[in-house]
Design a protein around this motif. Structure first.
Motif, PDB file in Angstrom:
ATOM      1  N   GLU A  36      -3.022   4.718  -2.413  1.00 45.99           N
ATOM      2  CA  GLU A  36      -4.204   4.777  -1.510  1.00 45.99           C
ATOM      3  C   GLU A  36      -4.525   6.438  -1.337  1.00 45.99           C
ATOM      4  O   GLU A  36      -3.504   7.240  -1.011  1.00 45.99           O
ATOM      5  CB  GLU A  36      -4.039   4.274  -0.221  1.00 45.99           C
ATOM      6  CG  GLU A  36      -3.677   2.677  -0.498  1.00 45.99           C
ATOM      7  CD  GLU A  36      -4.733   1.773  -0.820  1.00 45.99           C
ATOM      8  OE1 GLU A  36      -6.027   2.317  -0.987  1.00 45.99           O
ATOM      9  OE2 GLU A  36      -4.591   0.766  -1.036  1.00 45.99           O
ATOM     10  N   ASN A  53       0.139  10.246   6.713  1.00 49.37           N
ATOM     11  CA  ASN A  53       0.780   9.129   6.112  1.00 49.37           C
ATOM     12  C   ASN A  53       1.978   8.716   7.045  1.00 49.37           C
ATOM     13  O   ASN A  53       2.386   7.697   7.100  1.00 49.37           O
ATOM     14  CB  ASN A  53       1.519   9.801   4.637  1.00 49.37           C
ATOM     15  CG  ASN A  53       0.412   9.905   3.673  1.00 49.37           C
ATOM     16  OD1 ASN A  53      -0.682   9.520   3.676  1.00 49.37           O
ATOM     17  ND2 ASN A  53       0.813  10.448   2.403  1.00 49.37           N
ATOM     18  N   ALA A 105       0.720   5.215   0.657  1.00 51.62           N
ATOM     19  CA  ALA A 105      -0.228   6.169   1.217  1.00 51.62           C
ATOM     20  C   ALA A 105       0.237   7.482   0.351  1.00 51.62           C
ATOM     21  O   ALA A 105       1.350   7.842   0.247  1.00 51.62           O
ATOM     22  CB  ALA A 105       0.204   6.435   2.644  1.00 51.62           C
ATOM     23  N   THR A 106      -0.640   8.174  -0.257  1.00 46.75           N
ATOM     24  CA  THR A 106      -0.466   9.267  -1.006  1.00 46.75           C
ATOM     25  C   THR A 106      -0.901  10.871  -0.531  1.00 46.75           C
ATOM     26  O   THR A 106      -0.646  11.146   0.582  1.00 46.75           O
ATOM     27  CB  THR A 106      -0.656   9.252  -2.583  1.00 46.75           C
ATOM     28  OG1 THR A 106      -2.262   9.058  -2.767  1.00 46.75           O
ATOM     29  CG2 THR A 106      -0.073   7.801  -2.947  1.00 46.75           C
ATOM     30  N   THR A 129      -5.263   9.528   0.707  1.00 46.94           N
ATOM     31  CA  THR A 129      -5.192   9.716   2.001  1.00 46.94           C
ATOM     32  C   THR A 129      -5.235  11.249   2.498  1.00 46.94           C
ATOM     33  O   THR A 129      -5.414  12.248   1.397  1.00 46.94           O
ATOM     34  CB  THR A 129      -3.724   9.542   2.893  1.00 46.94           C
ATOM     35  OG1 THR A 129      -2.886  10.177   2.470  1.00 46.94           O
ATOM     36  CG2 THR A 129      -3.556   7.828   2.217  1.00 46.94           C
ATOM     37  N   TYR A 186      -0.995  11.850  -5.426  1.00 45.88           N
ATOM     38  CA  TYR A 186      -1.802  10.534  -5.984  1.00 45.88           C
ATOM     39  C   TYR A 186      -1.265  10.227  -7.378  1.00 45.88           C
ATOM     40  O   TYR A 186      -0.911   8.847  -7.533  1.00 45.88           O
ATOM     41  CB  TYR A 186      -3.302  10.989  -6.023  1.00 45.88           C
ATOM     42  CG  TYR A 186      -4.057   9.700  -6.244  1.00 45.88           C
ATOM     43  CD1 TYR A 186      -4.303   8.516  -5.402  1.00 45.88           C
ATOM     44  CD2 TYR A 186      -4.810   9.681  -7.576  1.00 45.88           C
ATOM     45  CE1 TYR A 186      -4.902   7.311  -5.694  1.00 45.88           C
ATOM     46  CE2 TYR A 186      -5.535   8.418  -7.763  1.00 45.88           C
ATOM     47  CZ  TYR A 186      -5.620   7.358  -6.913  1.00 45.88           C
ATOM     48  OH  TYR A 186      -6.601   6.347  -7.148  1.00 45.88           O
ATOM     49  N   THR A 238      -0.526  -0.766  -4.667  1.00 42.69           N
ATOM     50  CA  THR A 238      -1.675   0.248  -5.092  1.00 42.69           C
ATOM     51  C   THR A 238      -1.462   1.467  -4.253  1.00 42.69           C
ATOM     52  O   THR A 238      -1.060   1.580  -3.178  1.00 42.69           O
ATOM     53  CB  THR A 238      -3.013  -0.531  -4.370  1.00 42.69           C
ATOM     54  OG1 THR A 238      -2.975  -1.886  -4.907  1.00 42.69           O
ATOM     55  CG2 THR A 238      -4.051   0.303  -4.863  1.00 42.69           C
ATOM     56  N   ASP A 241      -0.053   0.432   8.590  1.00 43.71           N
ATOM     57  CA  ASP A 241      -1.317   0.432   7.600  1.00 43.71           C
ATOM     58  C   ASP A 241      -0.749   0.805   6.169  1.00 43.71           C
ATOM     59  O   ASP A 241      -1.783   0.693   5.411  1.00 43.71           O
ATOM     60  CB  ASP A 241      -2.401   1.228   8.195  1.00 43.71           C
ATOM     61  CG  ASP A 241      -2.876   0.871   9.631  1.00 43.71           C
ATOM     62  OD1 ASP A 241      -3.354  -0.437   9.411  1.00 43.71           O
ATOM     63  OD2 ASP A 241      -3.257   1.456  10.323  1.00 43.71           O
ATOM     64  N   ALA A 242       0.370   1.165   6.166  1.00 43.87           N
ATOM     65  CA  ALA A 242       0.908   1.424   4.624  1.00 43.87           C
ATOM     66  C   ALA A 242       2.346   1.058   4.758  1.00 43.87           C
ATOM     67  O   ALA A 242       2.883   1.256   5.720  1.00 43.87           O
ATOM     68  CB  ALA A 242       0.872   3.300   4.449  1.00 43.87           C
ATOM     69  N   SER A 260       0.846  -1.369  -0.119  1.00 42.10           N
ATOM     70  CA  SER A 260       0.134  -0.172   0.096  1.00 42.10           C
ATOM     71  C   SER A 260       0.803   1.381   0.025  1.00 42.10           C
ATOM     72  O   SER A 260       1.756   1.291   0.848  1.00 42.10           O
ATOM     73  CB  SER A 260      -0.862  -0.008   1.266  1.00 42.10           C
ATOM     74  OG  SER A 260      -1.520   1.260   1.416  1.00 42.10           O
TER      75      SER A 260
END
Length: 319
Positions: free
Chosen positions: A58, A66, A27-28, A60, A36, A56, A74-75, A25
């Motif tokens: 994500e 982040n 985080a963007t 945020t 993004y 992928t 979680d990222a 994941s």
């Protein structure tokens, strides 16, 4: 017999499970900024060039959020403004009392410019005109909010001096378009889609910073640097706009597998043209920029790649 063998071979192929892929994941930020698309471009590079991984991007709340996502697991990768990344690593600023010592860098991607936007018929000509106005300072937990506060605090303007709206980039553009706010702050690579779209339906004005205002901000946060938004980047913005900027850093946890980080670092730098095709901000994504602009230590996997290509790594990035 040949037919039976062919059938058996085909059946064996069907029965053989596909190699499992590790999901990553990234985080963007919001869809109206640069994080993004940059994260999406990096995900494509990983998916194409790093065997065994599927990434992928994500959406945020961006930089501050982040760093927390990296800390909680979680990222797996995240993009953040250098000052926010530094604060998270050292437990200062927005992270006072909640130090995140596991933050490590893969590299620095590009520099954000603080872009201060109002409509052309606004009476706001300088940040000195902001008190008493309705102002979007960026999404909650975003690097834009951090940069805005640093810039204004350094110049004697408090969030208490105006009506604060905490909106993401697209929401800020919509609010300006609808007359719901007077000024919007962006800390993002230029050009960015939300301002581009706003400038197609409205005459906008970029609010410049004076040299004294720039010096005050840089004096308060050494990660910041003087930059200039070129003329012509947005419709009807015909003059260069003096401002400040902050590098953006790609980070991971110190606990991430060294081999994985090595492969991701190698894939990104050796296929950087693919990222540049996604967004021109990636033209700044170089090894030299990483060595000059990264505020926290590099992950050992990234160091292994940079050593392999003969890069000169500053001692502060090896801690």
């Amino acid at each position: 017999m040949k037919l039976l063998k062919s059938i058996a071979f085909a059946a064996a192929l069907i029965a053989t499970p596909a190699l499992a892929q590790t999901q990553l994941s990234i985080a963007t930020g919001g869809t109206g900024g640069v994080y993004y698309p940059m994260g999406g471009g990096l995900a494509e590079i990983i998916n194409k060039h790093v065997e065994g991984y599927n990434a992928t991007a994500e959406v945020t709340g961006a930089s501050v959020e982040n760093m927390g996502l990296i800390a909680t697991g979680d990222a797996d990768l995240a993009i953040g403004l250098a000052d926010t990344v530094q604060q998270a690593y050292s437990g200062t600023g927005r992270f006072d009392g909640q130090q995140l010592p596991m933050i490590r860098a893969i590299g620095s991607l590009y520099a954000n410019m603080v872009q201060i936007v109002t409509l052309a018929d606004s009476d706001v000509k300088s940040i000195e005109d902001i008190p008493g106005k309705r102002v979007s300072v960026g999404a909650p937990g975003s690097g834009t909010e951090v940069n805005t506060k640093t810039l204004l605090d350094a110049n004697g303007i408090s969030f208490d001096d105006f009506t604060v709206e905490r909106l993401n980039f697209n929401e800020t553009a919509d609010a300006l378009n609808n007359g719901d706010i007077d000024v919007g702050f962006w800390s993002v690579g230029a050009p960015t889609s939300s301002i581009l779209n706003l400038a197609t339906t409205n005459d906008i004005r970029m609010i410049p910073l004076t040299q004294a205002q720039i010096d005050a901000a840089v004096g308060q946060d050494s990660v910041m640097a003087p930059l200039a938004l070129p003329a012509g980047v947005y419709n009807n913005v015909s003059e260069e706009t003096p401002t400040i900027g902050v590098p953006n850093v790609l980070v991971v946890s110190s606990e991430m597998d060294e081999d994985a980080v090595y492969e991701i670092t190698k894939a990104m730098y050796e296929n950087i043209k693919e990222l540049q095709a996604v967004h021109p901000a990636a033209n700044e994504t170089t090894v030299a920029f990483t060595m000059a602009a990264t505020p926290v230590p590099l992950h050992p996997g990234a160091i292994r790649y940079f050593e392999e290509i003969g890069a000169e790594i500053p001692a502060k990035l090896r801690q």
